[in-house]
Motif scaffolding. Structure first.
Motif, PDB file in Angstrom:
ATOM      1  N   PHE A 108       0.821  -1.141   0.095  1.00 40.46           N
ATOM      2  CA  PHE A 108      -0.073  -0.116   0.132  1.00 40.46           C
ATOM      3  C   PHE A 108       0.916   1.203   0.000  1.00 40.46           C
ATOM      4  O   PHE A 108       0.197   2.295  -0.074  1.00 40.46           O
ATOM      5  N   LYS A 109       2.033   1.093  -0.119  1.00 39.41           N
ATOM      6  CA  LYS A 109       3.088   2.366   0.269  1.00 39.41           C
ATOM      7  C   LYS A 109       3.200   2.924  -1.397  1.00 39.41           C
ATOM      8  O   LYS A 109       3.904   4.059  -1.342  1.00 39.41           O
ATOM      9  N   LYS A 110       2.958   2.151  -2.168  1.00 43.53           N
ATOM     10  CA  LYS A 110       3.461   2.635  -3.705  1.00 43.53           C
ATOM     11  C   LYS A 110       2.539   1.855  -4.859  1.00 43.53           C
ATOM     12  O   LYS A 110       2.127   1.127  -4.337  1.00 43.53           O
ATOM     13  N   ASP A 111       2.495   2.654  -5.834  1.00 45.75           N
ATOM     14  CA  ASP A 111       1.964   1.834  -7.162  1.00 45.75           C
ATOM     15  C   ASP A 111       0.576   1.476  -6.869  1.00 45.75           C
ATOM     16  O   ASP A 111      -0.003   2.447  -6.151  1.00 45.75           O
ATOM     17  N   VAL A 112       0.199   0.373  -7.569  1.00 45.85           N
ATOM     18  CA  VAL A 112      -1.157   0.217  -7.661  1.00 45.85           C
ATOM     19  C   VAL A 112      -1.951   0.019  -6.212  1.00 45.85           C
ATOM     20  O   VAL A 112      -2.877   0.530  -5.962  1.00 45.85           O
ATOM     21  N   GLY A 113      -1.157  -0.551  -5.231  1.00 46.45           N
ATOM     22  CA  GLY A 113      -1.668  -0.618  -4.038  1.00 46.45           C
ATOM     23  C   GLY A 113      -1.975   0.688  -3.371  1.00 46.45           C
ATOM     24  O   GLY A 113      -3.060   1.048  -2.607  1.00 46.45           O
ATOM     25  N   LEU A 114      -1.037   1.625  -3.383  1.00 49.86           N
ATOM     26  CA  LEU A 114      -1.393   3.127  -3.069  1.00 49.86           C
ATOM     27  C   LEU A 114      -2.647   3.585  -3.647  1.00 49.86           C
ATOM     28  O   LEU A 114      -3.483   4.095  -3.123  1.00 49.86           O
ATOM     29  N   TRP A 115      -2.539   3.582  -4.871  1.00 45.44           N
ATOM     30  CA  TRP A 115      -3.306   4.320  -5.645  1.00 45.44           C
ATOM     31  C   TRP A 115      -4.997   3.741  -5.448  1.00 45.44           C
ATOM     32  O   TRP A 115      -6.182   4.579  -5.129  1.00 45.44           O
ATOM     33  N   HIS A 116      -5.174   2.375  -5.288  1.00 46.76           N
ATOM     34  CA  HIS A 116      -6.554   1.846  -5.151  1.00 46.76           C
ATOM     35  C   HIS A 116      -6.953   1.820  -3.616  1.00 46.76           C
ATOM     36  O   HIS A 116      -8.050   2.405  -3.325  1.00 46.76           O
ATOM     37  N   ALA A 117      -5.964   1.379  -2.583  1.00 45.58           N
ATOM     38  CA  ALA A 117      -6.309   1.191  -1.583  1.00 45.58           C
ATOM     39  C   ALA A 117      -6.229   2.173  -0.499  1.00 45.58           C
ATOM     40  O   ALA A 117      -6.590   2.043   0.713  1.00 45.58           O
ATOM     41  N   VAL A 118      -5.475   3.219  -0.899  1.00 43.24           N
ATOM     42  CA  VAL A 118      -5.190   4.442   0.098  1.00 43.24           C
ATOM     43  C   VAL A 118      -6.129   5.574  -0.490  1.00 43.24           C
ATOM     44  O   VAL A 118      -6.609   6.392   0.296  1.00 43.24           O
ATOM     45  N   LEU A 119      -5.773   5.835  -1.877  1.00 33.50           N
ATOM     46  CA  LEU A 119      -6.342   7.099  -2.195  1.00 33.50           C
ATOM     47  C   LEU A 119      -7.563   7.221  -2.774  1.00 33.50           C
ATOM     48  O   LEU A 119      -8.570   7.829  -2.502  1.00 33.50           O
ATOM     49  N   THR A 120      -7.765   6.421  -3.902  1.00 32.54           N
ATOM     50  CA  THR A 120      -9.102   6.199  -4.479  1.00 32.54           C
ATOM     51  C   THR A 120     -10.153   5.960  -3.679  1.00 32.54           C
ATOM     52  O   THR A 120     -11.366   6.124  -3.646  1.00 32.54           O
ATOM     53  N   SER A 121      -9.799   4.787  -2.670  1.00 30.57           N
ATOM     54  CA  SER A 121     -10.879   4.253  -1.695  1.00 30.57           C
ATOM     55  C   SER A 121     -11.377   5.229  -0.953  1.00 30.57           C
ATOM     56  O   SER A 121     -12.614   5.561  -0.529  1.00 30.57           O
ATOM     57  N   VAL A 122     -10.376   6.217  -0.440  1.00 30.18           N
ATOM     58  CA  VAL A 122     -10.815   7.363   0.531  1.00 30.18           C
ATOM     59  C   VAL A 122     -11.860   8.357  -0.236  1.00 30.18           C
ATOM     60  O   VAL A 122     -12.918   8.654   0.183  1.00 30.18           O
ATOM     61  N   MET A 123     -11.280   8.426  -1.403  1.00 25.30           N
ATOM     62  CA  MET A 123     -12.085   9.516  -2.440  1.00 25.30           C
ATOM     63  C   MET A 123     -13.764   8.885  -2.542  1.00 25.30           C
ATOM     64  O   MET A 123     -14.591   9.519  -2.483  1.00 25.30           O
ATOM     65  N   ASN A 124     -13.977   7.662  -2.681  1.00 25.23           N
ATOM     66  CA  ASN A 124     -15.278   6.901  -2.726  1.00 25.23           C
ATOM     67  C   ASN A 124     -15.720   6.304  -1.528  1.00 25.23           C
ATOM     68  O   ASN A 124     -16.550   5.532  -1.614  1.00 25.23           O
ATOM     69  N   MET A 125     -15.035   6.760  -0.478  1.00 24.05           N
ATOM     70  CA  MET A 125     -15.727   5.936   0.988  1.00 24.05           C
ATOM     71  C   MET A 125     -15.751   4.270   0.814  1.00 24.05           C
ATOM     72  O   MET A 125     -16.568   3.994   1.173  1.00 24.05           O
ATOM     73  N   MET A 126     -14.601   3.890   0.355  1.00 28.78           N
ATOM     74  CA  MET A 126     -14.835   2.386   0.405  1.00 28.78           C
ATOM     75  C   MET A 126     -14.109   1.785   1.401  1.00 28.78           C
ATOM     76  O   MET A 126     -13.330   2.370   2.278  1.00 28.78           O
ATOM     77  N   HIS A 127     -14.419   0.512   1.643  1.00 28.53           N
ATOM     78  CA  HIS A 127     -14.014  -0.222   2.803  1.00 28.53           C
ATOM     79  C   HIS A 127     -12.855  -1.326   2.226  1.00 28.53           C
ATOM     80  O   HIS A 127     -13.037  -1.990   1.557  1.00 28.53           O
TER      81      HIS A 127
END
Length: 1597
Positions: free
Chosen positions: A583-602
């Motif tokens: 989750f610190k970089k790359d696809v993990g960071l983009w989906h699970a830390v950034l985009t998830s918060v934008m969309n209130m995902m779990h």
């Protein structure tokens, strides 16, 4: 995958087969039960061929023995391997390629190893599966290969076995050609063969067997081959491949049993024939010498291998500097070229703005924290798969605010806060704590501080951690945020501080956990701004060369990227997403830390540690949480397959999207396919698999959208690999062997524009059928490499141009680092990464593809968890491919060698490229990335530094290096006239020079009136009886004994009396003097002259080493025809000792006289020689080539010699000279015994052996006696340099002062060792030694001293010559430091009375100054001939009385046997003339003719010694046109194999030669004579006779 099977099997049958396989391998069912169930399952699909034994149709499997499976503590299936690289088509291709090779049988000599190197530690502990990141070429097959398959080749027609369902579908490779097509073994290789597949494979097998076992063509037999798995002990010495007798187990089990003997045939038709190599028959070697040793057999084998035709010759050249022609690959007109139209840039869909999209991520977080504080944001699992904690949006918001406040206000002081908005801080969080990371990350965003997420540095020397430190330093990071647990786990100093990591800046460690933080005041709120152009975060990226760059991402780019992902993936509020990625970089960071918060995902976060314990965990969480989306890498899918048992409750129907993060790796397709195959039955829909392509610079480049139900699945590209290597897209060629199957990674991202540009040069658009680098133009990319403006411009500000040179857009594009093309319907295909690109001979190869090929060669058997690193190194102006694989702990030498040979063949066939070096390392030893993948640049660095410590190496420079310069063609001889005219025209002088003319020197030399040295001594005894001539020092520096003129005269008289009485000797008898260096030797020498005998000084045998030194003494005594031996009592006893008896026959010694207690009587009268041309003494010496040669010195020559030295060094009775030399031959003997008597100066004698006890002895003596002139040997100089290197200060304090030294001459018969003399000068400069004082002399057999640096005259000069010109016998001066330059030091001044000319050794014509030729000498002190028993007249006249073939044909010259050249310098000598300097390059008989050029061993050795700190000494010689390099290793034996590639590289790079054999030996193995010269021929004989006990011998292919 099903469509490629002979008969498609339904998915459920496949799944059941897979379970069966597993049950069998786990030992849950018996073999019989397994076969019964299996045939029941597939019976319907496979009709039996009539006449076929039903059991033969199946693969039979023996159950795993409990002992073997108990090694592992987790249940796994039997044959997994790195699924990411597994492709059926490819596996078949590799087999077919190897099958093709079986016609061309290759005999590869197996390397020899010392026993201690073969023993490998077995891995008892099971290591959990490794992960891999992207294309770093790592993977994890973690096979449990103890299943010994028996394999039956089926009959001609029928299909012999199905490809089994699911993952084991075809993981056994059809190893029909297995029987070692590469080593010279017969069918006795003891390894289990797995063959999966059709009758063709079985037929192939029969062919191979027929080829190995000589069966006549008419007998069509069906071979039934049994393979038994032999557990041979790993610790036995490696088998000798050259003579392949079966040394593993009983022949019957291993050999071939023919089922039905032919009609009328007797017993076994299969007679075994073993080639007899070194075992039984003598073998003629290249020199026509019969040798029966293993080494020469292997070399012969190597030579035979190398006689195979090479690749077609190349035509053109490019000129390297000005004269060396290196071949360069010319484009072949028939190569595939791109023919399509110019491509057009592709637009992605419009980025639709949804009204409720937040203006920035912080705003989103604030909104969700306020509206739905209880909504779960993140659930973290512990290693048992239980939820550890749930972070809600409310908590995330409040904690982030707290972190932001503390960052800005609680670090540093109020006046001087440590962190201000815009500063960069490091985020150091472990992989199992995403919650703390998220809080810290959003805290930074709220504080407007720039987070730089990096890995946790585990040790101070973590792979790559230093480069990360450089990144932090360049970003100006002073604060590192970390979690509590991580903080506790960091390494600490004894005082409890965290040490500064290597290369890191000084940082303050700060733990932003709530309990440590102070609450922000009521009135403090973070400013929530709309996204702007400020930097949001910096993501680190490791380059191909190991450097770490920071990619800056602005807030706008971050937000736009989240929007584009939301749109492509159709994310909705409160969706659940399972993330396995970092989750610190790359696809993990983009989906699970950034985009998830934008969309209130779990987000359900699965840590790496949990995946290690339970690879199915992510699938279980998808079921448990009914997750809609999962983000994984292909390795996670692979692990799930490996661990997949009958999970009754697995149901993946909730998944609408499975994001495959490394979809851009072409080999991820096989994992996707296999995963789909197995899990389709569990509700996984095919359209759910969504590969994506991304890069740190361009963020997400493309992602496949989830399809609607029932839409047609996307097509695949099956491309020809040779086409790809030329950069063009060609659909699968006819032969179907080398293909790459690609899956698309969807279409361009919303709001982006994409194009493909040429890889090299101007970013020009590619054609439609051309592979290039993808570039994107969008807001959502990185904007720069932090702090690197130049690199940023080349990557983030690219303006692609069309054919006519106009830019296609006014906006800059960003290079993605991905290679590929845009296919039909705008789908994007990625064929590899720029980082993995290797350009060899003008063709492009991808590291991933080569990894895949290597893994398709018996993967399950050999490579430990699929861990292979492939990279290229530049050697000789081209890239060379290096493959490094970790081998299974239990693999034998034979397995590894066989595997290596097959990998070479497979890569050669499929990629048409040679592998330069293939190395195997023990399991788990390649450097790892934080997530367990292979750290590629670190591995390459270790390889280049010689720190990889492989356990096996196979180099193939002969096949790979095709751009060597053309061998030199010797020109037809030019006539004398042309030579003269040529030299005149080019203004070159004929190379000749002379010392001062003895006739013209007026000196008051009293000794000149005497013709004989014995008369000089008598004269001195009368005129200056008490003048001290000799002083001998002991190891403490005290005077051991001294001799005045009269004492010497008296002792000599007594010895003469003893000789005539006890020895009854006549005039002219030869007497061997076997004395230690000292005064007895001098007295005995003059005693012989007084008695009219001819003395021969012989080095006494070494008491610790009688066996090797005594035979030399005996040989000299015999060859010199000595009628008696004079020596001391001590040596007398030694000659008669038991040890001596073991070494030589002591009864055949001539009479031995000891001279310790002499009678007090004088001889009746002293002998007075009548003719000055009679023999004065014989000088015996062993040359560097190991020849014993004695030369005759007449009285005239001896006197002339002494006079010449006296004049050159200005020696007078008032002078003192310190001599630290061996007094047995050459100039050393003359200085020790003769010069003092002639010139009357005092000689201070220091035996070199005493320096071993006290290295400072010589220099202290020089200082104490205020000596101005001193003589030593190279060994003495080396002893001082090594032994006193660190003691100069203490010597200085003891008052050692060398400032009075005017000349310090090294007595030598070789090229001056400039590095040694320079380091000696530098080292003792502090003690006052003048650098100009150190010089060398030069002598040889025909003239014991030709040059000697005198007291007056110019200082010795040094020139730099071009080493490449030297190989062509030309001398070309270059500037210091220019490439290929070789420093040469003048060998002292030419002695008075000596004339020198440089002649062509072949034609004997005089040569010009710019040519290298043989040094010929004419002088009054030339020796008068060889003293031999055989009277070899031809050699005699050639060496001692040669004449030039033209020019001055009258003068008689002696040939020195050394190559050198003369240069007229700018300096003037004593007589005011321009000074001529002589430069010695090397001995003619040592020089090696290779590729038509002349090489001097010392040059190659110097290069080799420089390559690695553990190489202490090196010697090279040739054997049947192969260059053999022997290196002495000062280090552990495990470093031995590191040296092989380094040695090969440096010799190629600097000398354009391919090393044939590299031999690594212990220190002290290379024989060195008393003058410190290497005895290369002795070494060669020892090597060929197998006497070196080498640590490792590598035979380069």
């Amino acid at each position: 995958m099903a469509d490629r099977d002979p008969v498609p099997l339904p998915a459920e049958v496949r799944a059941k087969l897979a379970e069966l396989e597993l049950e069998l391998s786990e030992g849950d069912i018996t073999q019989k039960g397994y076969e019964k169930k299996r045939s029941k399952l597939i019976g319907a699909y496979f009709p039996q061929t009539p006449g076929m034994d039903p059991s033969m149709g199946q693969e039979r499997r023996t159950p795993v023995t409990p002992s073997s499976s108990s090694r592992y503590n987790r249940r796994r299936s039997s044959g997994s391997r790195d699924e990411r690289y597994r492709s059926d088509v490819h596996t078949e291709a590799v087999q077919a390629a190897l099958a093709k090779h079986k016609e061309r049988k290759m005999a590869v000599p197996m390397p020899s190893k010392r026993r201690s190197l073969v023993v490998q530690t077995s891995m008892d502990a099971y290591t959990p599966p490794d992960t891999s990141s992207g294309s770093e070429g790592e993977g994890q097959g973690d096979g449990d290969e103890d299943v010994g398959d028996e394999e039956d080749g089926g009959g001609g027609g029928g299909t012999s076995s199905s490809r089994e369902g699911s993952i084991s579908m075809e993981h056994w490779i059809s190893r029909a050609v297995h029987s070692s097509t590469t080593t010279s073994s017969t069918a006795s290789s003891s390894s289990s063969t797995r063959s999966g597949g059709s009758g063709a494979a079985a037929g192939r097998l029969a062919d191979v067997l027929a080829q190995h076992v000589h069966i006549s063509a008419q007998q069509h037999l069906r071979h039934h081959r049994h393979h038994h798995r032999h557990k041979t002990e790993n610790h036995s010495a490696p088998p000798d491949v050259t003579g392949y007798t079966n040394n593993t187990a009983n022949t019957a089990a291993d050999g071939i049993q023919v089922e039905r003997a032919p009609p009328g045939g007797g017993g076994s038709a299969a007679q075994r024939q073993t080639p007899k190599y070194g075992n039984a028959e003598l073998m003629e070697t290249g020199d026509g010498v019969p040798v029966s040793s293993r080494v020469s057999a292997k070399i012969q084998q190597l030579v035979n291998t190398l006689k195979r035709p090479k690749r077609p010759p190349l035509r053109e050249f490019f000129v390297d500097d000005f004269e060396e022609l290196l071949e360069v690959q010319q484009p072949d007109p028939n190569l595939p070229k791109a023919e399509g139209a110019q491509m057009a840039a592709m637009h992605g869909e419009q980025l639709g703005v949804v009204t409720n999209w937040p203006p920035s991520l912080e705003a989103a977080l604030q909104r969700w924290g306020a509206i739905s504080p209880k909504a779960p944001c993140l659930t973290t699992m512990d290693t048992n798969g239980k939820p550890l904690y749930v972070l809600t949006y409310g908590k995330l918001w409040s904690r982030s605010v707290k972190v932001a406040y503390n960052l800005l206000h609680k670090l540093g002081t109020k006046q001087e806060p440590l962190v201000r908005p815009g500063d960069r801080v490091a985020l150091v969080f472990p992989n199992n704590d995403p919650g703390a990371f998220m809080t810290a990350f959003y805290g930074c965003l709220l504080a407007e501080v720039v987070p730089v997420p990096i890995e946790v540095p585990l040790t101070r020397k973590d792979a790559g951690s230093q480069q990360i430190g450089f990144l932090l330093g360049s970003c100006g990071v002073t604060v590192a945020l970390t979690s509590d647990a991580c903080h506790k786990g960091l390494p600490k100093t004894p005082t409890g501080e965290i040490p500064q990591f290597k290369g890191w800046p000084k940082v303050l460690w700060f733990v932003p956990e709530s309990k440590h933080l102070s609450k922000p005041p009521r009135d403090w709120f973070p400013q929530i701004k709309d996204a702007n152009q400020d930097t949001a975060y910096i993501e680190y990226k490791t380059c191909k060369d190991g450097g770490v760059l920071g990619v800056t991402v602005t807030r706008t780019a971050m937000l736009t990227h989240c929007q584009a992902l939301t749109q492509s993936c159709s994310y909705t509020e409160a969706e659940t997403i399972v993330n396995v990625l970092d989750f610190k970089k790359d696809v993990g960071l983009w989906h699970a830390v950034l985009t998830s918060v934008m969309n209130m995902m779990h987000v359900i976060s699965i840590p790496y540690a949990l995946m290690k314990v339970n690879p199915l965990s992510w699938i279980q969480k998808v079921c448990q949480f009914k997750a809609k989306v999962a983000c994984v890498k292909s390795r996670d899918m692979h692990w799930a397959l490996v661990a997949h048992r009958d999970q009754r409750d697995v149901n993946l129907s909730s998944l609408r999207m499975l994001v495959v993060a490394d979809g851009s790796n072409p080999w991820s397709i096989s994992s996707c396919d296999a995963f789909l195959n197995v899990f389709q039955t569990k509700g996984l829909r095919p359209e759910v698999v969504c590969p994506c392509a991304s890069s740190p610079e361009a963020l997400t480049v493309a992602i496949r959208r989830p399809l609607e139900e029932g839409a047609t699945p996307p097509s695949r590209g099956v491309l020809s690999m040779p086409g790809l290597s030329h950069g063009v897209i060609r659909v699968d060629s006819e032969e179907k062997l080398s293909v790459l199957t690609l899956q698309d990674v969807g279409s361009v991202m919303p709001g982006a524009l994409m194009c493909v540009v040429k890889v090299e040069g101007v970013p020009q658009l590619c054609k439609t059928d051309e592979i290039g680098e993808m570039c994107v133009c969008t807001v959502a990319t990185g904007t720069s490499y932090y702090g690197l403006a130049g690199m940023t411009k080349n990557t983030f500000e690219v303006f692609p141009v069309s054919n006519n040179g106009t830019p296609i857009s006014e906006f800059p594009f960003t290079r993605t680092g991905l290679l590929g093309f845009i296919g039909p319907a705008g789908l994007i295909f990625v064929a590899g990464k720029m980082d993995g690109l290797m350009v060899v001979g003008g063709r492009r190869h991808n590291a991933d593809d080569i990894v895949a090929t290597a893994l398709a060669v018996e993967p399950m058997k050999f490579v430990y968890r699929g861990r292979i690193a492939v990279f290229s190194i530049t050697v000789l102006h081209d890239e060379r491919i290096v493959v490094v694989a970790e081998q299974r702990p239990d693999s034998t030498e034979e397995d590894s060698f066989q595997w290596m040979s097959r990998v070479l063949q497979a890569i050669d066939s499929i990629h048409q490229v040679g592998v330069y070096c293939l190395a195997l390392v023990p399991s788990n030893t390649l450097p790892k990335t934080p997530l367990g993948g292979i750290h590629l640049s670190e591995a390459k660095q270790l390889f280049l530094e010689g720190a990889l410590h492989p356990c096996n190496v196979l180099m193939c420079p002969h096949t790979c290096v095709t751009n060597l310069p053309k061998p030199r063609q010797k020109q037809p001889e030019i006539g004398p006239a042309s030579v003269m005219v040529g030299n005149l025209v080019s203004g070159k002088r004929i190379a000749q020079a002379s010392g001062r003319d003895l006739g013209q020197i007026e000196d008051n030399d009293q000794a000149r009136k005497f013709l004989f040295l014995s008369e000089v001594l008598q004269w001195r005894a009368q005129t200056t009886p008490d003048h001290i001539l000799y002083t001998l020092l002991n190891s403490r520096g005290a005077i051991a004994s001294s001799l005045t003129c009269v004492q010497l005269h008296k002792r000599a008289e007594k010895i003469a009396a003893v000789l005539s009485e006890r020895g009854h000797l006549q005039d002219g008898d030869h007497v061997a003097l076997v004395y230690p260096p000292g005064i007895d030797l001098i007295a005995a020498f003059y005693g012989c002259l007084y008695a009219g005998c001819v003395p021969i000084t012989v080095r006494p045998p070494h008491p610790q080493n009688i066996a090797t030194t005594l035979p030399t003494v005996k040989m000299i005594v015999e060859v010199s025809r000595s009628v008696c031996v004079m020596t001391t009592q001590l040596i007398c006893k030694l000659l008669r000792s038991k040890e001596a008896l073991a070494a030589v026959d002591i009864r055949t010694w001539p009479p031995v006289i000891d001279t310790d207690d002499l009678p007090k009587k004088k001889p009746p009268l002293l002998y007075k020689p009548s003719n000055p041309d009679t023999l004065a003494y014989l000088d015996f010496s062993v040359s560097t080539t190991g020849m014993l040669a004695g030369v005759k010195m007449s009285h005239t020559a001896t006197s002339a010699f002494c006079r010449s030295i006296k004049l050159q060094c200005e020696l007078y009775p008032s002078r003192e000279v310190a001599i630290c030399l061996d007094p047995y031959c050459g100039l050393g003997f003359v200085l020790w015994c003769l010069c003092s008597v002639y010139s009357g100066h005092q000689s201070i004698l220091i035996p070199p052996s005493e320096l071993e006890v006290n290295p400072a002895l010589w220099l202290s003596a020089v200082s104490q006696y205020k000596v101005r002139d001193t003589f030593c040997s190279y060994s003495v100089m080396e002893l001082c340099t090594k032994g006193l290197g660190l003691q100069t200060d203490s010597l200085k304090s003891r008052g050692v002062d060398l400032s009075r030294v005017r000349t310090c001459v090294v007595v030598a018969e070789e090229r001056p060792r400039i590095a040694l003399t320079q380091s000696f000068s530098k080292l003792f400069k502090d003690l006052g030694l003048h650098p100009r004082a150190v010089s060398t002399s030069f002598g040889c057999r025909v003239n014991l001293a030709i040059c000697l640096q005198g007291t007056s005259g110019p200082d010795p000069t040094t020139v730099f010559v071009d080493m490449r010109a030297l190989r062509h016998d030309r001398v070309r001066l270059v500037e210091r430091g220019s490439p290929h330059s070789l420093p040469l030091m003048e060998s002292g001044k030419i002695l008075p009375g000596v004339r020198i000319i440089i002649a062509n050794p072949e034609t004997k014509g005089p040569m010009g100054e710019s040519h290298l030729g043989e040094i010929w000498v004419h002088s009054g002190h030339n020796a008068s001939g060889y003293f031999t028993v055989y009277g070899d007249e031809v050699l005699q006249s050639d060496h001692f009385s040669s004449r030039l073939s033209f020019g001055d044909t009258q003068t008689v010259w002696a040939r020195t046997g050394y190559l050198g050249f003369l240069r007229r310098t700018e300096l003037t000598d004593a007589s005011g003339e321009r000074h001529d300097a002589l430069y010695v390059v090397g001995a003619l008989e040592e020089a090696m003719e290779l590729r038509g050029m002349r090489y001097h061993p010392i040059d190659i050795e110097t290069s080799v010694i420089r390559t690695h700190k553990s190489i202490t000494e090196c010697a090279v010689f040739t054997w049947t046109n192969l260059l053999v390099v022997v290196v002495e290793l000062d280090g552990s034996e495990h470093e031995a194999l590191d040296l092989v590639p380094l040695v090969t590289n440096v010799v190629l790079e600097e000398h354009y030669l391919i090393v044939g054999v590299v031999v690594v030996v212990d220190i002290g193995i290379i024989p060195i004579n008393s003058r410190g010269e290497k005895q290369r021929m002795h070494l060669r004989d020892g090597f060929l006779a197998d006497q070196l006990d080498p640590i490792y011998v590598a035979y380069n292919m």
